[in-house]
Design a protein around this motif. Structure first.
Motif, mmCIF file in Angstrom:
data_model
loop_
_atom_site.group_PDB
_atom_site.id
_atom_site.type_symbol
_atom_site.label_atom_id
_atom_site.label_comp_id
_atom_site.label_asym_id
_atom_site.label_seq_id
_atom_site.Cartn_x
_atom_site.Cartn_y
_atom_site.Cartn_z
ATOM 1 N N VAL A 1 -54.433 -30.049 -37.634
ATOM 2 C CA VAL A 1 -54.490 -30.661 -36.295
ATOM 3 C C VAL A 1 -55.926 -30.746 -35.774
ATOM 4 N N LEU A 2 -56.668 -29.645 -35.898
ATOM 5 C CA LEU A 2 -58.031 -29.594 -35.357
ATOM 6 C C LEU A 2 -58.956 -30.552 -36.122
ATOM 7 N N LEU A 3 -58.897 -30.494 -37.445
ATOM 8 C CA LEU A 3 -59.763 -31.356 -38.260
ATOM 9 C C LEU A 3 -59.482 -32.831 -37.983
ATOM 10 N N GLU A 4 -58.196 -33.151 -37.815
ATOM 11 C CA GLU A 4 -57.830 -34.552 -37.533
ATOM 12 C C GLU A 4 -58.341 -34.967 -36.160
ATOM 13 N N ALA A 5 -58.154 -34.074 -35.165
ATOM 14 C CA ALA A 5 -58.589 -34.403 -33.794
ATOM 15 C C ALA A 5 -60.106 -34.606 -33.739
ATOM 16 N N MET A 6 -60.828 -33.899 -34.601
ATOM 17 C CA MET A 6 -62.294 -33.979 -34.601
ATOM 18 C C MET A 6 -62.799 -35.100 -35.519
ATOM 19 N N GLY A 7 -61.874 -35.826 -36.145
ATOM 20 C CA GLY A 7 -62.272 -36.937 -37.018
ATOM 21 C C GLY A 7 -62.822 -36.482 -38.354
ATOM 22 N N LEU A 8 -62.525 -35.233 -38.753
ATOM 23 C CA LEU A 8 -63.062 -34.725 -40.019
ATOM 24 C C LEU A 8 -62.057 -34.853 -41.159
ATOM 25 N N LYS A 9 -60.862 -35.315 -40.850
ATOM 26 C CA LYS A 9 -59.831 -35.428 -41.878
ATOM 27 C C LYS A 9 -58.781 -36.418 -41.381
ATOM 28 N N SER A 10 -58.137 -37.134 -42.313
ATOM 29 C CA SER A 10 -57.064 -38.021 -41.846
ATOM 30 C C SER A 10 -55.713 -37.352 -42.070
ATOM 31 N N ARG A 11 -54.718 -37.823 -41.307
ATOM 32 C CA ARG A 11 -53.385 -37.201 -41.362
ATOM 33 C C ARG A 11 -52.721 -37.500 -42.709
ATOM 34 N N PRO A 12 -52.193 -36.463 -43.408
ATOM 35 C CA PRO A 12 -51.501 -36.755 -44.668
ATOM 36 C C PRO A 12 -50.198 -37.503 -44.427
ATOM 37 N N SER A 13 -49.797 -38.305 -45.401
ATOM 38 C CA SER A 13 -48.540 -39.053 -45.243
ATOM 39 C C SER A 13 -47.365 -38.105 -45.510
ATOM 40 N N PRO A 14 -46.171 -38.420 -44.936
ATOM 41 C CA PRO A 14 -44.995 -37.559 -45.173
ATOM 42 C C PRO A 14 -44.647 -37.442 -46.659
ATOM 43 N N ASP A 15 -45.167 -38.369 -47.491
ATOM 44 C CA ASP A 15 -44.898 -38.274 -48.930
ATOM 45 C C ASP A 15 -45.804 -37.245 -49.603
ATOM 46 N N ASP A 16 -46.864 -36.857 -48.916
ATOM 47 C CA ASP A 16 -47.812 -35.913 -49.529
ATOM 48 C C ASP A 16 -47.535 -34.465 -49.141
ATOM 49 N N VAL A 17 -46.652 -34.264 -48.182
ATOM 50 C CA VAL A 17 -46.329 -32.890 -47.776
ATOM 51 C C VAL A 17 -44.823 -32.647 -47.858
ATOM 52 N N ALA A 18 -44.480 -31.399 -48.045
ATOM 53 C CA ALA A 18 -43.075 -31.004 -48.085
ATOM 54 C C ALA A 18 -42.848 -30.051 -46.920
ATOM 55 N N VAL A 19 -41.597 -29.686 -46.728
ATOM 56 C CA VAL A 19 -41.324 -28.686 -45.705
ATOM 57 C C VAL A 19 -40.573 -27.531 -46.369
ATOM 58 N N GLY A 20 -40.977 -26.334 -45.995
ATOM 59 C CA GLY A 20 -40.360 -25.149 -46.581
ATOM 60 C C GLY A 20 -39.579 -24.392 -45.526
ATOM 61 N N VAL A 21 -38.439 -23.843 -45.933
ATOM 62 C CA VAL A 21 -37.638 -23.047 -45.021
ATOM 63 C C VAL A 21 -37.352 -21.727 -45.707
ATOM 64 N N LYS A 22 -37.316 -20.658 -44.910
ATOM 65 C CA LYS A 22 -37.111 -19.334 -45.515
ATOM 66 C C LYS A 22 -36.239 -18.469 -44.621
ATOM 67 N N GLU A 23 -35.377 -17.679 -45.252
ATOM 68 C CA GLU A 23 -34.598 -16.678 -44.515
ATOM 69 C C GLU A 23 -34.875 -15.306 -45.124
ATOM 70 N N VAL A 24 -34.861 -14.296 -44.277
ATOM 71 C CA VAL A 24 -35.029 -12.914 -44.752
ATOM 72 C C VAL A 24 -33.710 -12.185 -44.509
ATOM 73 N N ILE A 25 -33.148 -11.632 -45.575
ATOM 74 C CA ILE A 25 -31.846 -10.965 -45.489
ATOM 75 C C ILE A 25 -32.044 -9.478 -45.752
ATOM 76 N N LYS A 26 -31.520 -8.654 -44.852
ATOM 77 C CA LYS A 26 -31.653 -7.198 -45.022
ATOM 78 C C LYS A 26 -30.491 -6.668 -45.859
ATOM 79 N N LEU A 27 -30.839 -5.909 -46.883
ATOM 80 C CA LEU A 27 -29.847 -5.219 -47.730
ATOM 81 C C LEU A 27 -30.455 -3.857 -48.062
#
Ligand SMILES: Cc1cc2nc3c(=O)[nH]c(=O)nc-3n(C[C@H](O)[C@H](O)[C@H](O)COP(=O)(O)OP(=O)(O)OC[C@H]3O[C@@H](n4cnc5c(N)ncnc54)[C@H](O)[C@@H]3O)c2cc1C
Length: 430
Positions: free
Chosen positions: A165-191
């Protein structure tokens, strides 16, 4: 080195890359401050659960006895999740006594790293969000602005993570396309520790790292993971952002679907869900790495510089983020001693990255992203494998030969030539 209001180096972000940068620079005698927006170190960071140890073995003396390690990975498991059935291969690392990866909670591990860096002289300040990067009249970076305060420095190192976010706002980087990033989800289960040991066939201190493919993550062109902690298990998935978006699926529903699959349910039953989180992950590794991680007076480290590697079986982000911080400290040391903080001089950092395990791995695994975009990997081949095993092991009056079972499994799914070409592609990519 300078003191007071002006620092030698300001590091933005107290993740693995930022704290590492602070640690290595402080060891070299620089007056360095690491600014982290989370109210405490580790509160904004997320990962699956496994860290490779090489960088700590090489540069953090005494870490094995001090760091909050949950379990050492003694077993590697690969599981194909069919609609209800599952097929697993386990690699038991009995021949080697040398551990090369372990499980940890990133929040605890980062707190330990921050203490380690502080004892070398780095100043780590959580609860400070950097709002702007400051430039001089020639476009060179000269510091940052946070909460209305100006902080000046000779160098700024940005380790804000994959969401730049910061690099993009400062013009130092362009926003990656949704095809270049994935989303990760995680759960923690107590046993309990005993239940984990029993269900996964482990002794105290031994862990398992598991890679999952198939249902339900196949719909979203992704893979899943499972890691054993001392008294917890983490499970999750990394899926293409584009596919989650197109399916209008709430990412947390995906975690639920995974947790309730018969195979996972059997491992985690009676466990208590204690935490869940989601985060972006770099996907198109070579594209994200191909940017320019340096400029007049600044460097970019870690995920923000595209140093995360997806090998197709595992995600390596933490160790490479730490390594990028080390390389940034070398480039800054040289720039400082040569009295030249220009972009040209700091391009040395990119050469260091390219020649390092990071650059070499990016090259080696550059085809993984396109391989993982192949729908047949996630659908036809998963279905074919499930059907093949079902044919082989659902024995009636007469056992099918392997060839008969294979022919029945592949019928209507994929032709032999297509399969051969895909196999060659897999061979070239992994
Ligand atoms: C689902 C998932 C599973 C993963 N599994 C693994 C795994 O098992 N093993 C592995 O090695 N890696 C894994 N990774 C990758 C790993 O988490 C990252 O590669 C690693 O955390 C990158 O470190 P970093 O320092 O570059 O960025 P981050 O860890 O993202 O840290 C960036 C920091 O910068 C701070 N920040 C951002 N903006 C500002 C600002 N303006 N001011 C101040 N602070 C700011 C953030 O709060 C954050 O603390 C996984 C990632 C995901 C999402």
């Amino acid at each position: 080195m300078s003191g007071g209001e002006k620092f030698d180096v300001i590091v933005v972000g107290g993740g693995p890359s930022g704290i590492s940068t602070g640690y290595f620079l402080a060891k070299k005698g620089f007056d360095v401050v690491v600014l982290e927006r989370g109210e405490d170190i580790g509160t904004k960071n997320m990962f699956g659960g496994r860290i490779y140890s090489h960088v700590f073995d090489n540069y953090f003396p005494g870490w094995r006895s001090e760091a909050p390690i949950e379990r050492w990975d003694e077993r590697e498991k690969f599981t194909v999740l069919c609609k209800e059935d599952s097929i697993s291969i386990t690699f038991n690392k009995e021949s080697s006594s040398e551990h090369s990866s372990f499980t940890a909670f990133l929040s605890k591990f980062l707190k330990w790293m921050a203490n380690y860096a502080e004892s070398s002289g780095a100043l780590i300040l959580p609860g400070v969000k950097v709002d702007r990067i400051l430039f001089d009249e020639n476009g060179g970076v000269i510091g940052v602005e946070a909460g209305g305060d100006r902080l000046e420095s000779d160098y700024v190192v940005i380790g804000e993570g994959v969401n730049t976010v910061l690099l993009e706002a400062m013009g130092l980087k362009s926003r990656p396309s949704p095809d270049d990033v994935a989303v990760g989800v995680k759960e923690v289960i107590k046993l309990s520790r005993n239940v984990i040991n029993q269900r996964f066939g482990l002794e105290d201190g031994e862990g398992i790292a598991e890679f999952l493919i198939g249902s339900p993550v196949n719909k979203f062109y992704g893979g899943g993971f499972l890691y054993t902690m001392d008294e917890y298990v983490t499970i999750g998935a990394v899926v293409k952002l584009r596919h989650i978006y197109d399916a209008e699926l709430n990412i947390m529903d995906l975690a639920e679907l995974l947790r309730t699959h018969k195979y996972i349910y059997g491992l985690l039953r009676e466990g208590t869900l204690v935490e869940y989180s989601a985060h972006l992950v770099g996907e198109n590794v070579s594209k994200l790495y191909s940017g320019k991680p340096y400029g007049d007076g600044y460097l970019i480290v870690g995920d923000a510089a595209g140093t995360l590697i997806n090998t197709g079986f595992t995600i390596r982000g933490v160790d490479y983020a730490v390594e990028s911080g080390r390389l940034a400290s070398i480039a800054i040391e040289k720039s400082h001693s040569d009295g030249d903080r220009s972009e040209k001089h700091l391009s040395y950092y990119k050469r260091l990255l390219d020649a390092s395990i990071i650059g070499r791995s990016v090259k080696k695994f550059s085809r993984v992203s396109s391989l993982l975009s192949n729908p047949r990997i996630h659908h036809q081949y998963v279905d074919l494998t499930c059907e093949l095993f079902s044919q082989i092991y659902s024995v009636g009056e007469e056992s099918p030969s392997l060839r008969e079972a294979f022919n029945m499994a592949k019928r209507g799914r994929v032709g032999l030539l297509r399969m051969l070409l895909d196999l060659i592609n897999v061979w070239r990519s992994l």
